[in-house]
Design an enzyme around this catalytic site. Structure first.
Site, PDB file in Angstrom:
ATOM      1  N   LYS A   1      13.173   4.254  31.411  1.00 37.31           N
ATOM      2  CA  LYS A   1      12.366   4.238  30.185  1.00 37.31           C
ATOM      3  C   LYS A   1      10.952   3.792  30.512  1.00 37.31           C
ATOM      4  CE  LYS A   1      16.052   2.917  26.929  1.00 37.31           C
ATOM      5  NZ  LYS A   1      16.008   4.088  26.051  1.00 37.31           N
TER       6      LYS A   1
ATOM      7  N   ARG B   1      26.712   6.577  24.706  1.00 34.80           N
ATOM      8  CA  ARG B   1      27.830   7.444  24.312  1.00 34.80           C
ATOM      9  C   ARG B   1      28.919   7.463  25.382  1.00 34.80           C
ATOM     10  NH1 ARG B   1      23.740  12.326  23.546  1.00 34.80           N
ATOM     11  NH2 ARG B   1      22.406  10.508  23.284  1.00 34.80           N
TER      12      ARG B   1
HETATM   13  N1  BES Z   1      19.594   2.434  23.637  1.00 31.86           N
HETATM   14  C1  BES Z   1      18.955   3.691  23.510  1.00 31.86           C
HETATM   15  C2  BES Z   1      18.602   4.028  22.064  1.00 31.86           C
HETATM   16  C3  BES Z   1      17.614   3.137  21.375  1.00 31.86           C
HETATM   17  C4  BES Z   1      16.294   3.527  21.272  1.00 31.86           C
HETATM   18  C5  BES Z   1      18.007   1.970  20.784  1.00 31.86           C
HETATM   19  C6  BES Z   1      15.386   2.730  20.608  1.00 31.86           C
HETATM   20  C7  BES Z   1      17.108   1.164  20.121  1.00 31.86           C
HETATM   21  C8  BES Z   1      15.806   1.555  20.023  1.00 31.86           C
HETATM   22  C9  BES Z   1      19.868   4.794  24.044  1.00 31.86           C
HETATM   23  O1  BES Z   1      20.687   4.439  25.088  1.00 31.86           O
HETATM   24  C10 BES Z   1      18.980   5.878  24.545  1.00 31.86           C
HETATM   25  O2  BES Z   1      18.288   5.647  25.480  1.00 31.86           O
HETATM   26  N2  BES Z   1      19.040   7.040  23.912  1.00 31.86           N
HETATM   27  C11 BES Z   1      18.262   8.153  24.312  1.00 31.86           C
HETATM   28  C12 BES Z   1      19.195   9.335  24.368  1.00 31.86           C
HETATM   29  C13 BES Z   1      18.678  10.499  25.152  1.00 31.86           C
HETATM   30  C14 BES Z   1      18.436  10.165  26.592  1.00 31.86           C
HETATM   31  C15 BES Z   1      19.696  11.615  25.078  1.00 31.86           C
HETATM   32  C16 BES Z   1      17.148   8.338  23.299  1.00 31.86           C
HETATM   33  O3  BES Z   1      17.328   7.988  22.127  1.00 31.86           O
HETATM   34  O4  BES Z   1      16.089   8.784  23.686  1.00 31.86           O
HETATM   35 MN    MN Z   2      19.730   4.632  26.969  1.00 39.10          MN
END
Ligand code: BES
Ligand code: MN
Ligand code: ZN
Length: 540
Positions: free
Chosen positions: A318, A392
């Site tokens: 990230k 997931r």
């Molecule tokens: N933990 C994150 C989602 C999240 C984002 C929680 C902002 C709280 C605040 C999750 O694991 C994630 O990274 N999701 C990705 C999914 C994608 C890679 C398919 C996302 O939301 O971008």
């Molecule tokens: Mn994630």
């Protein structure tokens, strides 16, 4: 049969984080606020703050308010103050009044609660939060709430007590865990007593309600505290210790099983293990069971919480902004832990299971990689499209585990997708389910406690977004509708036989502002929904 484990083996302890470089954590002790009921009929403020609910009707008509405690303030000076400060009893309006010439010695806070005709406990909530916040701001150690005016409307005394007790504890809760004497020389302020004025006839119900409110609020503050803890402190094993703490305090009503290392391999938790591979912290699967004192019930509820103690994104790292608060990624786990604690404290007559698959998601030479194909406990193969779609994967194994243990009704709470903010902002969560009746039950349970959920239809067409050429599924849908395709991924593991609802709490588990009863930062979102749901299933 899966075996429960005892204490971590020595080799596993090597994976424990070394907390030495971090400041010593100062998790606030559970509240010791005293709840008192005064049936004397003569509200006294003492050195504290007296909160009196005021109906708008009384201030429009100019007629002397019927409330005994208002009458004691002296009509003329009160009405003058009200008109000077344009206080009309509108819901949430506050008027600080120093009652120097009245029978009362301390300060008084008039709290507008709107018209009598439209008044309900629900409409009282936001106003009450404001009044308690004022008490906290003004460092009023003793808070007195005159409940006579609202009880006179026939409000249920147990429910009123529960609201008064719960909100008092929630507002009183501090989140400055790590402030030392350098920046917080006087320490945290806490309210010492909450005294409720009420007629003798309702005192015992009110008292029970206050106690229940405290139990509920303690579940919420536990969840908040865990989310506030830095990932350097709250590792998967520390989360397990927190769960063990809940078990230890449950008077034998909750039992726990904890699985790590070889046990996870034996049960085939390949998805959880894949996510954990890049981390030096060992993953652990936590299973808690609450059984009512009267024995197991036929109606049961399973609560699953996403428990990623830190989500760096893995090799699909990230950006800094997106990673900054990813200690919050175990908020689902914290919520279900807080919920089962509260459910046990409330002695709800329903068996409840909690499952948390706890891990970090980190980049490393050992990390799972984009393009990898991994197995899952259920046996489905998953191509890793993006290592940041880790939640997931952990939920897939948690759900399969729960199903093997006989779960028939599952609700999962997960900070699953950033995309959910484009559905419900930071106001509420999005709910996805496989059976509309059960989804509605979950949404309704949330509505009764002020946790809003929007029921998102799961279009069959979006299921295809998780298809891939070489495996059964891929872990990122792509093509928009990211929250729904994530829900579809999980649904492949829940199947259609059992009732399942997924609640995406990524927009509400942590807020950049305070809202309603929630402070800025960790909210503990989901605890009250889960408890309300357990209550609604239990009464059948
Ligand atoms: N933990 C994150 C989602 C999240 C984002 C929680 C902002 C709280 C605040 C999750 O694991 C994630 O990274 N999701 C990705 C999914 C994608 C890679 C398919 C996302 O939301 O971008
Ligand atoms: Mn994630
Ligand atoms: Zn995540």
């Amino acid at each position: 049969m899966l075996q429960s484990s005892v204490e971590p083996a020595g080799s596993l302890l090597r994976h424990h984080s070394v907390t030495a470089p971090l400041a010593r954590r100062q998790i606030p002790k559970e509240t010791n606020m005293k709840f008192l009921i005064d049936t004397s009929g003569r509200p006294q403020t003492g050195s504290g703050l007296l909160i009196i609910a005021c109906f708008a009707d009384d201030f429009q008509s100019g007629v002397a308010p019927k409330t005994r405690s208002l009458a004691a303030l002296g009509q003329t000076s009160l009405m003058r103050a009200a008109s000077e400060q344009e206080f009309a009893g509108k819901s949430g309006q506050l008027l600080s009044y120093f009652a120097d010439r009245s029978a009362l010695s301390g300060s008084v806070l008039l709290l507008g609660v709107g018209d009598r005709g439209t008044f309900s406990l629900n409409s009282l909530k936001d106003a009450l939060a404001k009044a308690y916040r004022k008490a906290k701001e003004t460092k009023s150690a003793d808070v007195v709430f005159d409940a006579e005016p609202v009880l006179a409307l026939g409000v249920d005394p147990y429910e009123l007590g529960r609201l008064l007790g719960c909100y008092a504890v929630l507002i009183d809760h501090n989140q400055k865990h790590y402030k030392t004497a350098h920046s917080n020389p006087k320490g945290d302020f806490n309210v010492r007593t909450l005294k409720v004025h009420a007629p003798l006839a309702v005192a015992s119900k009110l008292k029970d309600g206050l106690a229940a409110g405290r139990s509920l609020a303690s579940g919420v503050t536990l969840a908040r505290d865990l989310v506030t803890m830095p990932a350097g402190h709250l590792t998967p094993f520390k989360l397990m210790e927190a769960a063990k703490g809940v078990v230890a305090r449950s008077k034998g009503l909750i039992t726990g099983n904890y699985f790590w290392g070889k046990r996870l391999e034996q049960m085939g938790a390949h998805a959880l293990l894949a996510v954990a591979r890049g981390s030096s912290e060992a993953p652990v699967l936590i299973e808690l069971d609450y059984t009512p004192e009267t024995g197991p019930t036929t109606e049961t509820l399973c609560l699953i919480g996403k428990s990623v103690t830190f989500d760096s994104g893995g090799l699909d790292l990230k950006p800094a902004d997106g990673m900054r608060n990813m200690k919050r990624d175990m908020a689902g786990g914290a919520a279900v832990l807080g919920a089962i604690q509260a459910i046990a404290a409330l002695n709800l007559p329903i068996s409840v299971k909690v499952v948390m698959a706890a891990t970090e998601n980190m980049p490393d030479g050992k990390s799972f990689k984009p393009g990898d194909v991994i197995g899952t406990m259920k046996g489905l193969s998953v191509e890793i499209d993006n290592t940041d779609g880790e939640g997931r994967l952990t939920l897939a194994d948690a759900i399969e585990f729960a199903k093997r243990r006989g779960a028939k009704r599952i609700v999962d709470f997960a900070t699953l997708t950033g995309a959910v903010k484009s559905i419900s902002g930071d106001i509420g969560a999005a709910a996805f389910g496989n059976h509309p009746d059960f989804t509605q039950k979950v949404v309704k349970a949330g509505a009764t406690v002020g946790e809003l959920m929007i029921d998102i239809p799961m279009w069959e067409e979006l299921r295809k977004a998780n298809e891939t050429d070489i495996a059964d599924l891929k872990n990122s849908g792509g093509g928009g509708a990211g929250s729904t395709t994530a829900a579809w991924f999980i649904r492949e593991f829940a199947g259609e036989e059992i009732d399942w609802v997924h609640v995406d709490i990524a927009g509400v588990a942590w807020r950049e502002r305070s809202l309603g009863i929630d402070p800025k930062g960790a909210t503990g979102w989901g605890v009250r929904t889960a408890v309300a749901l357990a209550e609604s299933l239990a009464v059948k």
